[in-house]
Design an enzyme around this catalytic site. Structure first.
Site, mmCIF file in Angstrom:
data_model
loop_
_atom_site.group_PDB
_atom_site.id
_atom_site.type_symbol
_atom_site.label_atom_id
_atom_site.label_comp_id
_atom_site.label_asym_id
_atom_site.label_seq_id
_atom_site.Cartn_x
_atom_site.Cartn_y
_atom_site.Cartn_z
ATOM 1 N N CYS A 124 -5.277 -2.302 -1.143
ATOM 2 C CA CYS A 124 -6.452 -3.117 -1.364
ATOM 3 C C CYS A 124 -7.396 -2.841 -2.165
ATOM 4 C CB CYS A 124 -7.071 -4.065 -0.157
ATOM 5 S SG CYS A 124 -5.677 -4.731 0.738
ATOM 6 N N CYS A 184 -2.413 3.011 3.508
ATOM 7 C CA CYS A 184 -3.156 2.112 3.727
ATOM 8 C C CYS A 184 -4.193 2.222 4.877
ATOM 9 C CB CYS A 184 -2.132 0.894 4.635
ATOM 10 S SG CYS A 184 -2.587 -0.624 5.028
ATOM 11 N N ASP A 185 -4.982 1.358 5.469
ATOM 12 C CA ASP A 185 -6.223 1.875 6.270
ATOM 13 C C ASP A 185 -6.177 2.832 7.167
ATOM 14 O OD1 ASP A 185 -6.900 -0.492 4.630
ATOM 15 O OD2 ASP A 185 -7.729 -1.536 6.246
ATOM 16 N N LYS A 186 -5.082 2.627 8.316
ATOM 17 C CA LYS A 186 -4.920 3.690 9.341
ATOM 18 C C LYS A 186 -4.175 4.809 9.115
ATOM 19 C CE LYS A 186 -7.033 0.245 11.198
ATOM 20 N NZ LYS A 186 -7.105 -0.621 9.881
ATOM 21 N N CYS A 202 0.771 -1.108 0.014
ATOM 22 C CA CYS A 202 0.008 0.141 0.065
ATOM 23 C C CYS A 202 0.680 1.398 0.055
ATOM 24 C CB CYS A 202 -0.781 0.070 1.042
ATOM 25 S SG CYS A 202 -1.800 -1.407 1.520
ATOM 26 N N SER A 222 -12.421 -5.970 8.932
ATOM 27 C CA SER A 222 -11.857 -5.416 7.860
ATOM 28 C C SER A 222 -12.999 -5.031 6.743
ATOM 29 C CB SER A 222 -10.846 -6.749 6.969
ATOM 30 O OG SER A 222 -10.823 -6.149 5.742
#
Length: 563
Positions: free
Chosen positions: A202, A130-132, A57, A479
């Site tokens: 993703c 990425c996510d965070k 990512c 997720s």
């Protein structure tokens, strides 16, 4: 740009390195990192990069950050690159390491705040992949409240296996299929090798793409930031444009507090609902709003969800990836539709220095022959998929992701586990069967600590073909790749004595998305008796980052923030 470009009421944070002989040591330090005499009289822009080789990512973000630096410098500013951390949810998923995932959001916010405030930067360009990274960056920008632009690193292109698109969720679900004997070890290995073909986050409407879309809707990133692929040249061009844009924000005196308003958060929620986005959006938007001093709570998600339908047929519940959405125009045409329907407010300010309505005025509509984004007259689901549930099992609220494919209600018998690992083992070995409500507790923000994502158990359930026959509830979270009948963020969490702590094997549990309720089918007197005899468990960790987080973190219903 000269210092005169600052508004009269806006003192440059970096002016301390220009004024006075006592600042000579500061100038000496900066000369060593490449400042020239003229640079001392320019606005200084901190460029916060989350580059690392920890995850695909973020593996390319160094290139993007350097391009933003060029954008700043052609606009007569001085860019200063610095790094913060990133972790990989995909790699840590299902392990003890995942406990650090949500913690990293706070570390990212703290570290960006510390560097920018300490160094006195006049503006910020922040990169997340990425996510965070993304909510962490936005929380920092809200705290600092100086001209800022966020840039999303971009989505990965899907892999291909046997002529079908595959991604990281395909691998998790293949593990369940392998456990059931439906695919061989060789097939599992081939799926694993094909799933991640290169750089980028993703590829479905998982948490990274959900949060990127929400931030774009909020106006804190440039138009179509969320829909550009990581590996394409357009992402480099966007990074350069972000460097120029932050300089314009300095000229106009536009700060995050002018952009991150209550209405812009409601716009973000509307876009997340229309896209069928991740449950993590609830957690992160609450956290970002609290940090920005904006009033937002769980009831706002319910109110928006009642008005905004799900129209995007995107993974994990649907068929398409972010690459497919990007190919037909990205998120911007969807926002234009939402605005036309009166479902988002076009008068909100954005990082372009223009309103959302002005940004969307020349956006082309989606092609006629596409079925990725449906018309509002023919939605996938008439109301939003993120459903806030309450009841005697979650008096403070819980969050469900109900696409409609898994049904709108479920009743079954509890099968209780005190950790994700226990649950996963019993799902894979066949202990979990049709009619079970899998209860995974002590995985909340304090109890985990860290509120792990339950992608491994939910994917194993889907892989074993139990998606229609089993529900899963937890005080942990999910997720963006999780799907099926799953309910997370149960508040209060088990660790602090929430009702989830006293559920026993065989207890009936009733979940009704229509009534927005989650109930333990046990008499009130018995619940009271069990709670009165409950004893708090000992902390799982006593030192380090996890221990500090457990002591400081608030409930999931308020975003699980530490301040």
């Amino acid at each position: 740009m000269s210092p005169k470009s600052f508004r009269k009421d806006q003192r440059p944070y970096s002016s301390v390195v220009v004024d006075g002989v006592e600042r000579a040591p500061s100038r000496a330090m900066l000369r060593a990192v490449g400042f020239s005499d003229s640079d001392f009289r320019k606005p200084q822009i901190g460029i916060a990069s989350t580059w690392s080789m920890v995850t695909p990512c973020n593996m390319h973000i160094d290139r993007l950050a350097k391009e933003a630096e060029k954008g700043v410098e052609v606009s007569s500013g001085k860019g200063v690159l610095f790094n913060t951390i990133s972790i990989s949810d995909g790699i840590s998923m299902g392990t003890e390491g995942m406990k650090y995932s949500l913690v990293s959001r706070e570390v990212i916010a703290d570290s960006i705040e510390a560097v920018v405030a300490c160094e006195g930067f006049d503006g910020v360009v922040a990169f997340g992949g990425c996510d965070k990274n993304m909510p962490g960056c936005l929380m920092a920008l809200a705290r600092l409240n100086r001209p800022s632009v966020f840039v999303y690193g971009g989505s990965i292109k899907p892999g291909c296996y046997c002529g079908k698109d595959v991604d990281i969720v395909s691998v998790f679900e293949a593990v369940g299929q392998h456990a059931k004997g439906e695919i061989s070890s060789r097939e599992l290995s081939e799926i694993e090798r094909a799933a991640i073909p290169g750089e980028g986050a993703c590829g479905g409407m998982y948490t990274a793409n959900t949060m990127a879309s929400a931030i774009e809707a909020m106006g804190m990133s440039l138009p179509n930031s969320s829909s550009r692929m990581a590996a394409e040249n357009e992402k480099m061009q966007e990074a350069h444009a972000a460097g120029r844009a932050v300089m314009q924000l300095i000229e106009k005196g536009i700060k995050p507090s002018d952009i991150m308003t209550r209405q812009s958060f409601l716009n973000a929620i509307a876009v997340v609902m229309a896209l069928g986005g991740s449950t993590n959006a609830v957690l992160h938007l609450l956290a970002m709003a609290k940090t920005a001093g904006v009033r937002l709570n769980l009831s706002d998600f319910t109110a928006v969800g009642k008005k905004v339908p799900v129209v995007a047929d995107l993974k994990p519940s649907g068929r398409y990836s972010m690459a497919d959405l990007a190919a037909i125009g990205g998120v911007a045409p969807l926002m234009a539709r939402l605005m036309k329907e009166g479902l988002i407010d076009g008068d909100c300010m954005t990082v372009t220095g223009k309103t959302l309505k002005q940004n969307l005025v020349h956006v082309k509509p989606y092609p006629r022959k596409q079925d990725i984004i449906r018309p509002f007259s023919r939605p996938i689901k008439k109301e939003g998929h993120l459903v806030v549930l309450k009841g005697n099992l979650a008096p403070g609220g819980a969050v469900a992701k109900i696409s409609g494919k898994e049904g709108l209600s479920f009743s079954g018998k509890a099968i209780v586990f005190n950790s994700e690992e226990q649950a996963l083992g019993k799902i894979l070995d066949g202990t979990v069967k049709q009619g079970h409500v899998v209860v995974i507790r002590h995985e909340g923000p304090q109890g985990g600590p860290g509120m792990r994502e339950m992608l491994a158990p939910t994917s194993a359930i889907m892989g074993r073909g139990l998606g229609q026959d089993v529900a899963l509830i937890t005080d942990g979270r999910f997720s963006g790749g999780s799907h099926g009948f799953v309910i997370g963020h149960i508040t209060p969490e088990a660790y602090v004595g929430g009702p989830l702590a006293i559920v026993r094997n065989g207890d009936p549990i009733l979940i009704d998305a229509r009534r927005r309720s989650i109930e333990l089918g046990v008499p009130k007197a018995e619940i009271t008796r069990r709670l009165s005899s409950w004893k708090a468990p000992r902390p799982k960790v006593k030192t380090g980052a996890l221990a500090k987080y457990a002591k400081l973190v608030g409930p999931a219903s308020e975003g699980a923030v530490t301040c």
